[in-house]
Scaffold this motif. Structure first.
Motif, PDB file in Angstrom:
ATOM      1  N   LEU A  89       0.864  -1.171   0.000  1.00 29.99           N
ATOM      2  CA  LEU A  89       0.000   0.000   0.000  1.00 29.99           C
ATOM      3  C   LEU A  89       0.903   1.225   0.000  1.00 29.99           C
ATOM      4  N   TYR A  90       0.703   2.129  -0.973  1.00 29.77           N
ATOM      5  CA  TYR A  90       1.500   3.358  -0.984  1.00 29.77           C
ATOM      6  C   TYR A  90       0.588   4.556  -0.781  1.00 29.77           C
ATOM      7  N   ASN A  91       1.160   5.584  -0.169  1.00 28.57           N
ATOM      8  CA  ASN A  91       0.437   6.810   0.114  1.00 28.57           C
ATOM      9  C   ASN A  91       0.172   7.551  -1.193  1.00 28.57           C
ATOM     10  N   LYS A  92      -1.074   7.987  -1.405  1.00 32.61           N
ATOM     11  CA  LYS A  92      -1.439   8.661  -2.653  1.00 32.61           C
ATOM     12  C   LYS A  92      -0.707   9.991  -2.808  1.00 32.61           C
ATOM     13  N   GLU A  93      -0.549  10.727  -1.703  1.00 32.59           N
ATOM     14  CA  GLU A  93       0.103  12.035  -1.776  1.00 32.59           C
ATOM     15  C   GLU A  93       1.617  11.913  -1.860  1.00 32.59           C
ATOM     16  N   THR A  94       2.193  10.935  -1.155  1.00 32.63           N
ATOM     17  CA  THR A  94       3.634  10.701  -1.159  1.00 32.63           C
ATOM     18  C   THR A  94       3.869   9.236  -1.498  1.00 32.63           C
ATOM     19  N   PRO A  95       4.036   8.906  -2.773  1.00 32.68           N
ATOM     20  CA  PRO A  95       4.101   7.493  -3.190  1.00 32.68           C
ATOM     21  C   PRO A  95       5.305   6.719  -2.653  1.00 32.68           C
ATOM     22  N   LEU A  96       6.292   7.395  -2.073  1.00 35.32           N
ATOM     23  CA  LEU A  96       7.448   6.677  -1.535  1.00 35.32           C
ATOM     24  C   LEU A  96       7.202   6.131  -0.135  1.00 35.32           C
ATOM     25  N   LEU A  97       6.088   6.498   0.500  1.00 31.97           N
ATOM     26  CA  LEU A  97       5.736   5.957   1.812  1.00 31.97           C
ATOM     27  C   LEU A  97       4.942   4.679   1.617  1.00 31.97           C
ATOM     28  N   LEU A  98       5.524   3.562   2.042  1.00 28.01           N
ATOM     29  CA  LEU A  98       4.923   2.246   1.799  1.00 28.01           C
ATOM     30  C   LEU A  98       4.591   1.533   3.098  1.00 28.01           C
ATOM     31  N   THR A  99       3.669   0.616   3.014  1.00 28.59           N
ATOM     32  CA  THR A  99       3.374  -0.340   4.069  1.00 28.59           C
ATOM     33  C   THR A  99       2.833  -1.598   3.405  1.00 28.59           C
ATOM     34  N   THR A 100       2.951  -2.713   4.090  1.00 26.61           N
ATOM     35  CA  THR A 100       2.385  -3.945   3.554  1.00 26.61           C
ATOM     36  C   THR A 100       1.006  -4.153   4.151  1.00 26.61           C
ATOM     37  N   LYS A 101       0.219  -5.001   3.536  1.00 26.71           N
ATOM     38  CA  LYS A 101      -1.134  -5.248   4.040  1.00 26.71           C
ATOM     39  C   LYS A 101      -1.093  -5.897   5.410  1.00 26.71           C
ATOM     40  N   SER A 102      -0.159  -6.808   5.641  1.00 26.76           N
ATOM     41  CA  SER A 102      -0.092  -7.496   6.931  1.00 26.76           C
ATOM     42  C   SER A 102       0.321  -6.546   8.041  1.00 26.76           C
ATOM     43  N   SER A 103       1.292  -5.671   7.794  1.00 24.14           N
ATOM     44  CA  SER A 103       1.692  -4.719   8.837  1.00 24.14           C
ATOM     45  C   SER A 103       0.607  -3.681   9.058  1.00 24.14           C
ATOM     46  N   SER A 104      -0.136  -3.343   8.001  1.00 25.50           N
ATOM     47  CA  SER A 104      -1.250  -2.412   8.155  1.00 25.50           C
ATOM     48  C   SER A 104      -2.316  -3.020   9.060  1.00 25.50           C
ATOM     49  N   PHE A 105      -2.584  -4.321   8.914  1.00 28.62           N
ATOM     50  CA  PHE A 105      -3.552  -5.004   9.762  1.00 28.62           C
ATOM     51  C   PHE A 105      -3.092  -4.998  11.215  1.00 28.62           C
ATOM     52  N   LEU A 106      -1.802  -5.290  11.436  1.00 28.78           N
ATOM     53  CA  LEU A 106      -1.288  -5.307  12.799  1.00 28.78           C
ATOM     54  C   LEU A 106      -1.298  -3.927  13.426  1.00 28.78           C
ATOM     55  N   GLN A 107      -1.005  -2.887  12.636  1.00 24.17           N
ATOM     56  CA  GLN A 107      -1.059  -1.525  13.165  1.00 24.17           C
ATOM     57  C   GLN A 107      -2.481  -1.152  13.554  1.00 24.17           C
ATOM     58  N   SER A 108      -3.450  -1.611  12.794  1.00 25.66           N
ATOM     59  CA  SER A 108      -4.837  -1.246  13.057  1.00 25.66           C
ATOM     60  C   SER A 108      -5.441  -2.037  14.202  1.00 25.66           C
ATOM     61  N   TYR A 109      -5.185  -3.346  14.262  1.00 26.71           N
ATOM     62  CA  TYR A 109      -5.889  -4.208  15.203  1.00 26.71           C
ATOM     63  C   TYR A 109      -4.989  -4.905  16.219  1.00 26.71           C
ATOM     64  N   GLY A 110      -3.702  -4.642  16.210  1.00 30.68           N
ATOM     65  CA  GLY A 110      -2.777  -5.325  17.110  1.00 30.68           C
ATOM     66  C   GLY A 110      -3.087  -5.116  18.578  1.00 30.68           C
ATOM     67  N   LEU A 111      -3.395  -3.896  18.967  1.00 29.13           N
ATOM     68  CA  LEU A 111      -3.701  -3.609  20.365  1.00 29.13           C
ATOM     69  C   LEU A 111      -4.977  -4.317  20.803  1.00 29.13           C
ATOM     70  N   TYR A 112      -5.979  -4.354  19.938  1.00 32.34           N
ATOM     71  CA  TYR A 112      -7.223  -5.050  20.270  1.00 32.34           C
ATOM     72  C   TYR A 112      -6.990  -6.555  20.431  1.00 32.34           C
ATOM     73  N   ILE A 113      -6.128  -7.115  19.609  1.00 28.87           N
ATOM     74  CA  ILE A 113      -5.816  -8.542  19.704  1.00 28.87           C
ATOM     75  C   ILE A 113      -5.126  -8.842  21.038  1.00 28.87           C
ATOM     76  N   LEU A 114      -4.175  -7.989  21.445  1.00 34.01           N
ATOM     77  CA  LEU A 114      -3.491  -8.188  22.723  1.00 34.01           C
ATOM     78  C   LEU A 114      -4.455  -8.064  23.901  1.00 34.01           C
ATOM     79  N   ILE A 115      -5.373  -7.106  23.844  1.00 31.66           N
ATOM     80  CA  ILE A 115      -6.365  -6.944  24.910  1.00 31.66           C
ATOM     81  C   ILE A 115      -7.255  -8.184  24.986  1.00 31.66           C
ATOM     82  N   LEU A 116      -7.685  -8.694  23.838  1.00 29.11           N
ATOM     83  CA  LEU A 116      -8.526  -9.896  23.800  1.00 29.11           C
ATOM     84  C   LEU A 116      -7.799 -11.104  24.383  1.00 29.11           C
ATOM     85  N   ILE A 117      -6.531 -11.268  24.054  1.00 30.40           N
ATOM     86  CA  ILE A 117      -5.744 -12.372  24.613  1.00 30.40           C
ATOM     87  C   ILE A 117      -5.634 -12.230  26.131  1.00 30.40           C
ATOM     88  N   GLY A 118      -5.418 -11.009  26.606  1.00 36.13           N
ATOM     89  CA  GLY A 118      -5.342 -10.774  28.043  1.00 36.13           C
ATOM     90  C   GLY A 118      -6.640 -11.099  28.752  1.00 36.13           C
TER      91      GLY A 118
END
Length: 131
Positions: A89-118
């Motif tokens: 996934l690249y930023n539309k305004e700055t195309p050199l800023l990249l992220t992968t779909k898997s890291s994007s998922f972890l950035q979005s839902y990682g904290l919720y997953i850790l709370i659920l495990i706890g």
């Protein structure tokens, strides 16, 4: 008089939180396919990181090269190899800023997953405790 100061602190935090919501501007990311050209895997004491130099094309047809963090297994290495195609996934305004779909998922839902495990561990220990 002490309670009066507490009210000021609460009012300050409420106003500050509203100003942060007003400035929230989420960037738009566009999905495309990239080819991994080079992988850098570094291990420093207990931490490890894997980055890849990837080549991709934007919607406008520009060919760009940038780096992106890869998912990896600590002390073993990245899950991808050079020459593999990955979805980025690249930023539309700055195309050199990249992220992968898997890291994007972890950035979005990682904290919720850790709370659920706890919560699951807490419930398990509460049920299994001696009476």
């Amino acid at each position: 008089m002490k309670n009066f100061k507490i009210y000021y602190i609460h009012i300050f935090f409420i106003c500050f939180s509203f100003s942060l919501f007003a400035q929230d501007d989420t960037p738009e990311y566009i999905e495309t396919e990239a080819v991994i050209q080079e992988i850098n895997f570094k291990v420093r004491s207990r931490r490890s990181s894997a980055t890849a130099k990837v080549a991709y094309k934007t919607l406008e047809g520009d060919s760009l090269t940038s780096t992106v963090k890869l998912m990896h297994i600590p002390f073993i290495g990245p899950l991808d190899n050079e020459g593999d195609k990955i979805q980025i996934l690249y930023n539309k305004e700055t195309p050199l800023l990249l992220t992968t779909k898997s890291s994007s998922f972890l950035q979005s839902y990682g904290l919720y997953i850790l709370i659920l495990i706890g919560i699951i561990i807490l419930i398990y220990r509460f049920i299994k405790r001696p009476r």
